[in-house]
Design a protein around this motif. Structure first.
Motif, PDB file in Angstrom:
ATOM      1  N   PRO A   1       0.232  -3.084 -11.046  1.00 15.40           N
ATOM      2  CA  PRO A   1       0.104  -2.570  -9.679  1.00 15.40           C
ATOM      3  C   PRO A   1      -0.877  -1.400  -9.590  1.00 15.40           C
ATOM      4  N   VAL A   2      -1.385  -1.199  -8.382  1.00 17.18           N
ATOM      5  CA  VAL A   2      -2.317  -0.105  -8.087  1.00 17.18           C
ATOM      6  C   VAL A   2      -1.777   0.635  -6.874  1.00 17.18           C
ATOM      7  N   MET A   3      -1.862   1.955  -6.921  1.00 21.24           N
ATOM      8  CA  MET A   3      -1.444   2.773  -5.774  1.00 21.24           C
ATOM      9  C   MET A   3      -2.585   3.686  -5.353  1.00 21.24           C
ATOM     10  N   LEU A   4      -2.467   4.187  -4.148  1.00 19.65           N
ATOM     11  CA  LEU A   4      -3.393   5.202  -3.648  1.00 19.65           C
ATOM     12  C   LEU A   4      -2.710   6.006  -2.560  1.00 19.65           C
ATOM     13  N   SER A   5      -3.263   7.161  -2.316  1.00 20.62           N
ATOM     14  CA  SER A   5      -2.813   8.024  -1.232  1.00 20.62           C
ATOM     15  C   SER A   5      -3.816   7.856  -0.100  1.00 20.62           C
TER      16      SER A   5
ATOM     17  N   ILE B   1      -0.341   8.641   3.422  1.00 17.13           N
ATOM     18  CA  ILE B   1       0.819   7.853   3.015  1.00 17.13           C
ATOM     19  C   ILE B   1       0.470   7.143   1.715  1.00 17.13           C
ATOM     20  N   ASP B   2       1.422   7.104   0.783  1.00 19.59           N
ATOM     21  CA  ASP B   2       1.210   6.347  -0.441  1.00 19.59           C
ATOM     22  C   ASP B   2       1.248   4.872  -0.101  1.00 19.59           C
ATOM     23  N   MET B   3       0.351   4.115  -0.743  1.00 17.28           N
ATOM     24  CA  MET B   3       0.307   2.676  -0.539  1.00 17.28           C
ATOM     25  C   MET B   3       0.214   1.997  -1.914  1.00 17.28           C
ATOM     26  N   ARG B   4       0.793   0.817  -1.997  1.00 15.52           N
ATOM     27  CA  ARG B   4       0.891   0.098  -3.274  1.00 15.52           C
ATOM     28  C   ARG B   4       0.421  -1.344  -3.109  1.00 15.52           C
ATOM     29  N   LYS B   5      -0.295  -1.812  -4.107  1.00 11.85           N
ATOM     30  CA  LYS B   5      -0.720  -3.212  -4.163  1.00 11.85           C
ATOM     31  C   LYS B   5      -0.234  -3.771  -5.494  1.00 11.85           C
TER      32      LYS B   5
END
Length: 153
Positions: free
Chosen positions: A113-117, A146-150
């Protein structure tokens, strides 16, 4: 212009003094000056990141992102950060190219997984790549994020 960008991904030692200056100047110009966000851009993480840089034919840095290994920003996911496009190229698809390339590099370096703010106003852009919000919005340097996840493909 978007199709003429030369992409390079390297570790911190891959910067020359000039290219490091260009990256920091682009980040400063957009995040601090244009968006009026007062935050610590020089956060100590750059030496441990991979850096994705997009250069125009004249050698000018026009797009940039950094890729962090799992455990650095988020416990179980790689992270993308400091995604930025030169203001003169907005609306030409460079942001989409940058995010697509950053995701390719992240998958190659850190499968999973990859996350970003994300700035909340840009969350729809990230959602178009499969990112979903995680948690509640929060203030980061005076801008709502907001934190987001893929999840991995």
């Amino acid at each position: 212009m978007a199709s003429l960008i030369q992409w390079h991904c390297h570790d911190f030692n891959g910067f020359t003094p000039e290219t490091l200056y260009q990256a920091l100047a682009l980040r400063d110009r957009v995040f601090v000056v244009e968006q009026r966000s007062i935050y610590g851009d020089i956060d100590g993480r750059d030496p441990d990141c991979r850096h994705l840089a997009g250069y125009a034919g004249d050698g000018r840095l026009v797009a940039y992102a950094r890729i962090l290994a799992p455990g650095v920003a988020y416990p179980d996911a790689a992270a993308l950060g400091r995604l930025v496009v030169d203001p003169s190229l907005r609306g030409q698809g460079v942001g989409r190219q940058l995010l697509a390339r950053a995701l390719e590099e992240a998958a190659r370096l850190h499968p999973g997984p990859v996350m970003l703010s994300a700035q909340t106003r840009a969350s729809g852009f990230y959602a178009s790549f499969g990112f979903v919000p995680v948690g509640e919005p929060y203030d980061d340097g005076g801008i709502e994020h907001i934190d987001m996840r893929k999840e991995a493909d």
